[in-house]
Enzyme design. Structure first.
Site, PDB file in Angstrom:
ATOM      1  N   ARG A   1      33.594 -16.708 -45.792  1.00  0.00           N
ATOM      2  CA  ARG A   1      33.218 -18.189 -45.588  1.00  0.00           C
ATOM      3  C   ARG A   1      32.041 -18.024 -44.461  1.00  0.00           C
ATOM      4  NH1 ARG A   1      37.793 -22.780 -45.523  1.00  0.00           N
ATOM      5  NH2 ARG A   1      37.741 -23.416 -47.589  1.00  0.00           N
TER       6      ARG A   1
ATOM      7  N   THR B   1      37.565 -32.289 -55.216  1.00  0.00           N
ATOM      8  CA  THR B   1      38.205 -31.351 -54.222  1.00  0.00           C
ATOM      9  C   THR B   1      38.692 -31.692 -52.991  1.00  0.00           C
ATOM     10  OG1 THR B   1      37.471 -29.152 -55.731  1.00  0.00           O
ATOM     11  CG2 THR B   1      38.480 -28.344 -53.361  1.00  0.00           C
TER      12      THR B   1
ATOM     13  N   LEU C   1      37.023 -26.574 -44.792  1.00  0.00           N
ATOM     14  CA  LEU C   1      35.580 -25.731 -44.878  1.00  0.00           C
ATOM     15  C   LEU C   1      35.777 -25.064 -43.938  1.00  0.00           C
ATOM     16  CD1 LEU C   1      34.412 -28.276 -48.044  1.00  0.00           C
ATOM     17  CD2 LEU C   1      35.649 -26.543 -48.218  1.00  0.00           C
TER      18      LEU C   1
ATOM     19  N   GLU D   1      13.602  -5.887 -33.766  1.00  0.00           N
ATOM     20  CA  GLU D   1      13.007  -4.965 -33.036  1.00  0.00           C
ATOM     21  C   GLU D   1      13.010  -5.294 -31.936  1.00  0.00           C
ATOM     22  OE1 GLU D   1      12.865  -6.900 -35.756  1.00  0.00           O
ATOM     23  OE2 GLU D   1      11.154  -5.640 -36.814  1.00  0.00           O
TER      24      GLU D   1
HETATM   25  C1  AOF Z   1      14.011 -11.740 -39.146  1.00  0.00           C
HETATM   26  N1  AOF Z   1      14.969 -11.308 -38.586  1.00  0.00           N
HETATM   27  O1  AOF Z   1      14.795  -9.492 -37.550  1.00  0.00           O
HETATM   28  C2  AOF Z   1      12.726  -9.438 -38.875  1.00  0.00           C
HETATM   29  C3  AOF Z   1      12.128 -10.433 -39.623  1.00  0.00           C
HETATM   30  O2  AOF Z   1      10.133 -17.668 -38.401  1.00  0.00           O
HETATM   31  P1  AOF Z   1      10.448 -16.118 -37.872  1.00  0.00           P
HETATM   32  O3  AOF Z   1       9.024 -15.431 -36.292  1.00  0.00           O
HETATM   33  O4  AOF Z   1      11.872 -15.532 -37.098  1.00  0.00           O
HETATM   34  O5  AOF Z   1       9.905 -15.088 -38.824  1.00  0.00           O
HETATM   35  C4  AOF Z   1      11.060 -14.653 -40.143  1.00  0.00           C
HETATM   36  C5  AOF Z   1      10.295 -13.749 -40.411  1.00  0.00           C
HETATM   37  O6  AOF Z   1      10.366 -13.148 -40.108  1.00  0.00           O
HETATM   38  C6  AOF Z   1      11.495 -13.110 -41.843  1.00  0.00           C
HETATM   39  O7  AOF Z   1      10.948 -14.303 -43.058  1.00  0.00           O
HETATM   40  C7  AOF Z   1      10.715 -12.300 -42.309  1.00  0.00           C
HETATM   41  O8  AOF Z   1       9.327 -11.971 -42.702  1.00  0.00           O
HETATM   42  C8  AOF Z   1      10.345 -11.357 -40.949  1.00  0.00           C
HETATM   43  N2  AOF Z   1      11.294 -10.791 -40.688  1.00  0.00           N
HETATM   44  N3  AOF Z   1      12.716 -11.936 -39.646  1.00  0.00           N
HETATM   45  O9  AOF Z   1      14.406 -12.763 -38.544  1.00  0.00           O
HETATM   46  C9  AOF Z   1      14.295  -9.586 -37.934  1.00  0.00           C
HETATM   47  N4  AOF Z   1      12.303  -8.247 -38.432  1.00  0.00           N
HETATM   48 ZN    ZN Z   2       9.745  -9.318 -37.111  1.00  0.00          ZN
END
Ligand code: AOF
Ligand code: ZN
Length: 380
Positions: A200, A212, A220, A63
């Site tokens: 991957r 392996t 990998l 966002e």
């Molecule tokens: C993301 N990307 O676009 C949205 C997320 O540690 P932070 O501040 O990056 O928060 C991670 C959390 O934010 C994630 O577990 C989810 O709940 C929320 N939304 N996270 O990495 C995004 N919109």
């Molecule tokens: Zn967010």
């Protein structure tokens, strides 16, 4: 193409813009763990005025990326986002605080965020501010994109895909491994191998057994243009028998994690750590670390998707542990007969009723090979 409708339900334009947001989100696959891949865009008068996606953990959320691109044009716009906006301080501040002042006309969201710090609070905050919220547009696709993330959050372990490349009679190599005088001898053709590299590219990690590494000395890595390398995980025994010159141990490569029993030879553990390898020690039962425990540990380390690439022993163990969610099988038009190494080592199954069952099977082609995909059915 107006987007007026009676009670705030989705329009055809909503599906189209959400499809774009989902395509943006997909670009983050394999790159954002422990976070989800997320895409977002702002639309004003039927035009996209800014779009973005989450590129990696610690970077701005989708966002915020879209808001940066839109600038002042985001005011009063419609926001399309594949995951509910967050309300918590993590590595980055809450997105909701950046969104509420925009006076948005509407927010269209694909799925709610299962993260316990969010779980509906983002949607509630928008609604409380009087902003109409539509939830569920593109939910099925968003569910697929976030299957790994949701697995980590809700089950505490990554989504596990077992990848096998076999002959028509289920063999992965001639007895004693393939004889390589001049480079590797492949079972599958180039098209199937490209698909394997694409897997991957979108997986947080690939996992193989030490056997392996000894037999094939794989790198990998992902050798696709624009691709990115997964974390490389090797499950080893007490003696940590990895050849000194193994390619996964070459300094300067992508991260290598070795999972070994707690009682692993300390000198070997130290030697690996000195070479930059992350050694993860886990309690073993009769010499083997249960894969359920390995996957929980990998989940705690933030992995959302793991691609298991064999060999036969590891394939058998992950199946027996019940941790395989998906199967991708590349089948080459070859027969290696009973002389070949079976794709899955013996598990003592005696009856057809004991078989692992695969649901939602889809069959495609890659060059001369077949690609069979499916979901492992949970066993009682
Ligand atoms: C993301 N990307 O676009 C949205 C997320 O540690 P932070 O501040 O990056 O928060 C991670 C959390 O934010 C994630 O577990 C989810 O709940 C929320 N939304 N996270 O990495 C995004 N919109
Ligand atoms: Zn967010």
């Amino acid at each position: 193409m107006t987007s007026r409708r009676a009670a705030g339900g989705p329009t055809a334009a909503d599906s189209r813009f959400m499809a774009r947001a989902l395509a943006l989100a997909a670009r983050g696959l394999g790159r954002t763990f422990p976070n989800p891949p997320v895409g977002a865009l702002f639309v004003r008068r039927g035009r996209v005025v800014g779009e973005g996606f989450h590129t990696r953990a610690g970077a701005p959320h989708a966002e915020i990326e879209a808001l940066r691109a839109a600038g002042g044009r985001a005011a009063g716009a419609v926001l399309y986002v594949t995951l509910e906006p967050c309300v918590h301080h993590g590595r980055t501040p809450p997105c909701i605080d950046a969104l509420l002042p925009l006076g948005l006309e509407r927010v269209v969201v694909a799925i709610a965020d299962p993260d316990p710090r969010v779980r509906g609070r983002g949607l509630a905050r928008l609604r409380r501010a009087g902003i109409p919220v539509v939830l569920g547009v593109g939910a099925a696709e968003a569910g697929l994109l976030t299957a790994g993330y949701r697995s980590r959050v809700l089950r505490g372990r990554p989504l596990v895909t077992l990848k096998l490349a076999t002959t028509l009679d289920g063999r992965i190599a001639p007895a004693g491994g393939s004889q390589r005088r001049s480079g590797p001898e492949w079972i599958t053709g180039p098209a199937a191998r490209r698909l394997a590299h694409a897997l991957r590219d979108i997986s947080d990690a690939v996992l193989v057994g030490a056997g392996t590494v000894r037999a094939d000395d794989p790198r990998l890595t992902c050798r696709l243009k624009g691709g990115r390398n997964p974390v490389r995980i090797v499950v080893a025994g007490r003696r940590l028998e990895l050849p000194r010159g193994a390619r996964i141990l070459t300094p300067g490569g992508p991260p290598t994690w070795v999972v070994a029993p707690t009682r692993a030879t300390p000198a070997r553990v130290e030697a690996l750590r000195r070479r930059g390898v992350e050694v993860i020690l886990e309690p073993a039962r009769s010499g083997r670390i249960p894969f359920a425990a390995i996957m929980r540990t990998l989940g705690k380390r933030g992995l959302t998707t793991v691609l298991v690439e064999g060999g036969a022993t590891v394939a058998a163990q992950v199946l027996a542990a019940g941790v395989v969610d998906r199967l991708v099988l590349f089948v080459a038009p070859l027969l290696l007969a009973g002389d070949g190494v079976p794709a899955v080592a013996p598990l003592g199954l005696r009856r057809v009723a004991d078989a692992f069952r695969v649901d939602a099977v889809a069959v495609g082609r890659a060059g001369r090979d077949l690609v069979v995909e499916g979901r492992l059915r949970r066993r009682p």
